[in-house]
Motif scaffolding. Structure first.
Motif, PDB file in Angstrom:
ATOM      1  N   ALA A  90      34.338  -4.287  24.933  1.00  0.00           N
ATOM      2  CA  ALA A  90      33.743  -4.006  26.244  1.00  0.00           C
ATOM      3  C   ALA A  90      34.860  -3.611  27.194  1.00  0.00           C
ATOM      4  O   ALA A  90      36.034  -3.911  26.959  1.00  0.00           O
ATOM      5  CB  ALA A  90      33.012  -5.238  26.781  1.00  0.00           C
ATOM      6  N   VAL A  91      34.472  -2.925  28.271  1.00  0.00           N
ATOM      7  CA  VAL A  91      35.439  -2.570  29.310  1.00  0.00           C
ATOM      8  C   VAL A  91      34.831  -2.861  30.671  1.00  0.00           C
ATOM      9  O   VAL A  91      33.637  -2.654  30.886  1.00  0.00           O
ATOM     10  CB  VAL A  91      35.895  -1.096  29.211  1.00  0.00           C
ATOM     11  N   VAL A  92      35.659  -3.398  31.561  1.00  0.00           N
ATOM     12  CA  VAL A  92      35.263  -3.643  32.944  1.00  0.00           C
ATOM     13  C   VAL A  92      35.926  -2.549  33.772  1.00  0.00           C
ATOM     14  O   VAL A  92      37.153  -2.415  33.752  1.00  0.00           O
ATOM     15  CB  VAL A  92      35.720  -5.031  33.434  1.00  0.00           C
ATOM     16  N   GLU A  93      35.117  -1.754  34.480  1.00  0.00           N
ATOM     17  CA  GLU A  93      35.632  -0.682  35.323  1.00  0.00           C
ATOM     18  C   GLU A  93      35.601  -1.126  36.781  1.00  0.00           C
ATOM     19  O   GLU A  93      34.577  -1.602  37.257  1.00  0.00           O
ATOM     20  CB  GLU A  93      34.796   0.588  35.157  1.00  0.00           C
ATOM     21  N   LEU A  94      36.721  -0.949  37.463  1.00  0.00           N
ATOM     22  CA  LEU A  94      36.846  -1.284  38.882  1.00  0.00           C
ATOM     23  C   LEU A  94      37.473  -0.090  39.601  1.00  0.00           C
ATOM     24  O   LEU A  94      38.079   0.774  38.970  1.00  0.00           O
ATOM     25  CB  LEU A  94      37.749  -2.498  39.081  1.00  0.00           C
ATOM     26  N   HIS A  95      37.353  -0.063  40.914  1.00  0.00           N
ATOM     27  CA  HIS A  95      38.000   0.990  41.700  1.00  0.00           C
ATOM     28  C   HIS A  95      39.507   0.889  41.505  1.00  0.00           C
ATOM     29  O   HIS A  95      40.059  -0.213  41.411  1.00  0.00           O
ATOM     30  CB  HIS A  95      37.652   0.823  43.184  1.00  0.00           C
ATOM     31  N   GLY A  96      40.174   2.024  41.415  1.00  0.00           N
ATOM     32  CA  GLY A  96      41.621   2.040  41.256  1.00  0.00           C
ATOM     33  C   GLY A  96      42.316   1.230  42.341  1.00  0.00           C
ATOM     34  O   GLY A  96      42.009   1.380  43.517  1.00  0.00           O
ATOM     35  N   GLY A  97      43.219   0.362  41.944  1.00  0.00           N
ATOM     36  CA  GLY A  97      43.945  -0.487  42.873  1.00  0.00           C
ATOM     37  C   GLY A  97      43.388  -1.895  42.982  1.00  0.00           C
ATOM     38  O   GLY A  97      44.054  -2.795  43.490  1.00  0.00           O
ATOM     39  N   ALA A  98      42.168  -2.109  42.494  1.00  0.00           N
ATOM     40  CA  ALA A  98      41.536  -3.434  42.597  1.00  0.00           C
ATOM     41  C   ALA A  98      42.286  -4.499  41.793  1.00  0.00           C
ATOM     42  O   ALA A  98      42.292  -5.672  42.161  1.00  0.00           O
ATOM     43  CB  ALA A  98      40.076  -3.368  42.151  1.00  0.00           C
ATOM     44  N   LEU A  99      42.944  -4.095  40.720  1.00  0.00           N
ATOM     45  CA  LEU A  99      43.638  -5.080  39.883  1.00  0.00           C
ATOM     46  C   LEU A  99      44.925  -5.592  40.507  1.00  0.00           C
ATOM     47  O   LEU A  99      45.479  -6.585  40.043  1.00  0.00           O
ATOM     48  CB  LEU A  99      43.917  -4.506  38.489  1.00  0.00           C
ATOM     49  N   ASP A 100      45.390  -4.943  41.576  1.00  0.00           N
ATOM     50  CA  ASP A 100      46.571  -5.454  42.271  1.00  0.00           C
ATOM     51  C   ASP A 100      46.342  -6.890  42.733  1.00  0.00           C
ATOM     52  O   ASP A 100      47.228  -7.733  42.665  1.00  0.00           O
ATOM     53  CB  ASP A 100      46.914  -4.582  43.477  1.00  0.00           C
ATOM     54  N   ALA A 101      45.127  -7.173  43.192  1.00  0.00           N
ATOM     55  CA  ALA A 101      44.798  -8.524  43.664  1.00  0.00           C
ATOM     56  C   ALA A 101      44.359  -9.440  42.521  1.00  0.00           C
ATOM     57  O   ALA A 101      44.670 -10.625  42.519  1.00  0.00           O
ATOM     58  CB  ALA A 101      43.700  -8.459  44.722  1.00  0.00           C
ATOM     59  N   LEU A 102      43.640  -8.907  41.537  1.00  0.00           N
ATOM     60  CA  LEU A 102      43.100  -9.743  40.463  1.00  0.00           C
ATOM     61  C   LEU A 102      44.155 -10.159  39.438  1.00  0.00           C
ATOM     62  O   LEU A 102      44.059 -11.238  38.860  1.00  0.00           O
ATOM     63  CB  LEU A 102      41.947  -9.026  39.758  1.00  0.00           C
ATOM     64  N   GLN A 103      45.127  -9.302  39.166  1.00  0.00           N
ATOM     65  CA  GLN A 103      46.215  -9.612  38.232  1.00  0.00           C
ATOM     66  C   GLN A 103      45.721 -10.229  36.911  1.00  0.00           C
ATOM     67  O   GLN A 103      46.037 -11.385  36.581  1.00  0.00           O
ATOM     68  CB  GLN A 103      47.222 -10.574  38.887  1.00  0.00           C
ATOM     69  N   PRO A 104      44.936  -9.497  36.114  1.00  0.00           N
ATOM     70  CA  PRO A 104      44.458 -10.050  34.841  1.00  0.00           C
ATOM     71  C   PRO A 104      45.607 -10.299  33.869  1.00  0.00           C
ATOM     72  O   PRO A 104      46.615  -9.602  33.903  1.00  0.00           O
ATOM     73  CB  PRO A 104      43.518  -8.969  34.312  1.00  0.00           C
ATOM     74  N   GLU A 105      45.431 -11.301  33.027  1.00  0.00           N
ATOM     75  CA  GLU A 105      46.441 -11.645  32.034  1.00  0.00           C
ATOM     76  C   GLU A 105      45.847 -11.479  30.637  1.00  0.00           C
ATOM     77  O   GLU A 105      44.710 -11.888  30.383  1.00  0.00           O
ATOM     78  CB  GLU A 105      46.907 -13.084  32.228  1.00  0.00           C
ATOM     79  N   ILE A 106      46.628 -10.904  29.739  1.00  0.00           N
ATOM     80  CA  ILE A 106      46.191 -10.736  28.354  1.00  0.00           C
ATOM     81  C   ILE A 106      45.859 -12.111  27.778  1.00  0.00           C
ATOM     82  O   ILE A 106      46.614 -13.068  27.932  1.00  0.00           O
ATOM     83  CB  ILE A 106      47.284 -10.051  27.503  1.00  0.00           C
ATOM     84  N   GLY A 107      44.683 -12.205  27.146  1.00  0.00           N
ATOM     85  CA  GLY A 107      44.256 -13.458  26.518  1.00  0.00           C
ATOM     86  C   GLY A 107      43.326 -14.309  27.351  1.00  0.00           C
ATOM     87  O   GLY A 107      42.657 -15.195  26.816  1.00  0.00           O
ATOM     88  N   GLU A 108      43.279 -14.072  28.670  1.00  0.00           N
ATOM     89  CA  GLU A 108      42.358 -14.885  29.481  1.00  0.00           C
ATOM     90  C   GLU A 108      40.927 -14.400  29.287  1.00  0.00           C
ATOM     91  O   GLU A 108      40.682 -13.262  28.913  1.00  0.00           O
ATOM     92  CB  GLU A 108      42.754 -14.876  30.955  1.00  0.00           C
ATOM     93  N   THR A 109      39.966 -15.277  29.534  1.00  0.00           N
ATOM     94  CA  THR A 109      38.554 -14.974  29.318  1.00  0.00           C
ATOM     95  C   THR A 109      37.891 -14.483  30.595  1.00  0.00           C
ATOM     96  O   THR A 109      38.009 -15.123  31.640  1.00  0.00           O
ATOM     97  CB  THR A 109      37.808 -16.231  28.807  1.00  0.00           C
ATOM     98  N   TRP A 110      37.205 -13.344  30.473  1.00  0.00           N
ATOM     99  CA  TRP A 110      36.378 -12.780  31.560  1.00  0.00           C
ATOM    100  C   TRP A 110      34.950 -12.753  31.029  1.00  0.00           C
ATOM    101  O   TRP A 110      34.653 -12.040  30.085  1.00  0.00           O
ATOM    102  CB  TRP A 110      36.822 -11.367  31.912  1.00  0.00           C
ATOM    103  N   THR A 111      34.059 -13.519  31.639  1.00  0.00           N
ATOM    104  CA  THR A 111      32.692 -13.645  31.168  1.00  0.00           C
ATOM    105  C   THR A 111      31.704 -13.057  32.159  1.00  0.00           C
ATOM    106  O   THR A 111      31.731 -13.428  33.346  1.00  0.00           O
ATOM    107  CB  THR A 111      32.337 -15.141  30.943  1.00  0.00           C
ATOM    108  N   TRP A 112      30.849 -12.153  31.672  1.00  0.00           N
ATOM    109  CA  TRP A 112      29.779 -11.596  32.514  1.00  0.00           C
ATOM    110  C   TRP A 112      28.617 -12.572  32.531  1.00  0.00           C
ATOM    111  O   TRP A 112      28.189 -13.070  31.490  1.00  0.00           O
ATOM    112  CB  TRP A 112      29.326 -10.247  31.966  1.00  0.00           C
ATOM    113  N   ARG A 113      28.121 -12.885  33.726  1.00  0.00           N
ATOM    114  CA  ARG A 113      26.980 -13.795  33.899  1.00  0.00           C
ATOM    115  C   ARG A 113      25.848 -13.039  34.594  1.00  0.00           C
ATOM    116  O   ARG A 113      26.071 -12.473  35.662  1.00  0.00           O
ATOM    117  CB  ARG A 113      27.365 -14.992  34.772  1.00  0.00           C
ATOM    118  N   PRO A 114      24.654 -13.028  34.016  1.00  0.00           N
ATOM    119  CA  PRO A 114      23.534 -12.358  34.692  1.00  0.00           C
ATOM    120  C   PRO A 114      23.176 -13.061  35.991  1.00  0.00           C
ATOM    121  O   PRO A 114      23.377 -14.262  36.135  1.00  0.00           O
ATOM    122  CB  PRO A 114      22.386 -12.446  33.677  1.00  0.00           C
ATOM    123  N   ALA A 115      22.645 -12.283  36.939  1.00  0.00           N
ATOM    124  CA  ALA A 115      22.264 -12.839  38.247  1.00  0.00           C
ATOM    125  C   ALA A 115      21.029 -13.710  38.117  1.00  0.00           C
ATOM    126  O   ALA A 115      20.220 -13.570  37.261  1.00  0.00           O
ATOM    127  CB  ALA A 115      22.004 -11.720  39.226  1.00  0.00           C
TER     128      ALA A 115
END
Length: 117
Positions: A92-117
């Motif tokens: 899967a891929v999470v797409e964000l506006h360019g530059g958004a990851l400057d604040a989020l700083q994702p790390e390889i190996g960490e878990t990102w889970t999508w949760r339905p509303a």
């Protein structure tokens, strides 16, 4: 598309996230849609997906690739319009506006889970 959010581990990370998990949703992606928020509060998850293109986009994208366990396996920042990006092993891929990851700083190996509303 289904709406939801993304959690990083046990903490909320992105509040407004859409899931593109049907072939026609994946095909369209972000094309002909309003731009995502620059602050990283909006994203699109494309699943299954190991590569994306930015053909027809008018702004750069930040990409977070997730493996089968929803762990970060790759990150690409500011992928310019009319380019492509891929990550071996991504499901899967999470797409964000360019530059958004400057604040989020994702790390390889960490878990990102999508949760339905």
């Amino acid at each position: 598309m289904k709406a939801g959010s993304i959690q990083r581990g046990s903490k909320p990370a992105i509040g407004q996230v859409w899931m593109a998990d049907r072939w026609w949703q994946r095909l369209r992606g972000l094309l002909l849609r309003a731009p995502l928020a620059r602050d990283g509060s909006q994203a699109l998850v494309i699943k299954p997906c190991a590569s994306v293109h930015t053909l027809g986009m008018t702004y750069p994208l930040d990409l977070v690739f997730l493996d089968a366990g929803q762990r970060v396996c790759g990150v690409r920042q500011r992928v310019a319009p009319w380019r492509a990006a891929a990550c071996r092993g991504a499901q899967a891929v999470v797409e964000l506006h360019g530059g958004a990851l400057d604040a989020l700083q994702p790390e390889i190996g960490e878990t990102w889970t999508w949760r339905p509303a």
